[in-house]
Design a protein around this motif. Sequence first.
Motif, PDB file in Angstrom:
ATOM      1  N   ARG A  12     -28.682  -3.568   4.592  1.00  0.00           N
ATOM      2  CA  ARG A  12     -28.684  -2.070   4.303  1.00  0.00           C
ATOM      3  C   ARG A  12     -30.029  -1.561   4.335  1.00  0.00           C
ATOM      4  N   ARG A  15     -31.491  -1.156   7.932  1.00  0.00           N
ATOM      5  CA  ARG A  15     -31.025  -0.119   8.566  1.00  0.00           C
ATOM      6  C   ARG A  15     -31.587   1.368   7.800  1.00  0.00           C
ATOM      7  N   ASP A  17     -31.325   2.165   4.611  1.00  0.00           N
ATOM      8  CA  ASP A  17     -30.921   2.741   3.347  1.00  0.00           C
ATOM      9  C   ASP A  17     -31.899   2.750   2.261  1.00  0.00           C
ATOM     10  N   GLU A  18     -32.469   3.967   1.811  1.00  0.00           N
ATOM     11  CA  GLU A  18     -33.629   3.952   0.753  1.00  0.00           C
ATOM     12  C   GLU A  18     -33.103   3.478  -0.263  1.00  0.00           C
ATOM     13  N   ASP A  19     -31.761   3.713  -0.959  1.00  0.00           N
ATOM     14  CA  ASP A  19     -31.170   3.097  -2.186  1.00  0.00           C
ATOM     15  C   ASP A  19     -31.168   1.324  -2.178  1.00  0.00           C
ATOM     16  N   ALA A  20     -30.941   1.071  -1.024  1.00  0.00           N
ATOM     17  CA  ALA A  20     -30.754  -0.233  -0.959  1.00  0.00           C
ATOM     18  C   ALA A  20     -32.270  -1.060  -1.144  1.00  0.00           C
TER      19      ALA A  20
END
Length: 93
Positions: A12, A15, A17-20
């Motif tokens: 993630r 790809r 996904d900043e939260d991940a």
Amino acid sequence: MSDAELAYLRERAARGDEDAAAQLVELAGEREDAYELRLLAESGNTDAMDELVQLAAANGDVAELRRLAATGNQDAAELLDELYDDDPTDDGT
């Protein structure tokens, strides 16, 4: 966290996904996983870079601080300056 969950989190983050990515930085910091932090920092994650500098400083890893300073990290350079100011006879080796 299982290996599969960690792998999914890495996918993630890769790809975008900043939260991940933030979760990975937090986990790597908790585990003191310099390798994971380096990978994240090299991909442009500034939080990972900050965490890596803090970890190197906490562990007294002068070689890592030098490596980071050589890449232009100002925080690492300042920490090296502070270490030298504390003991000017210590060349860090």
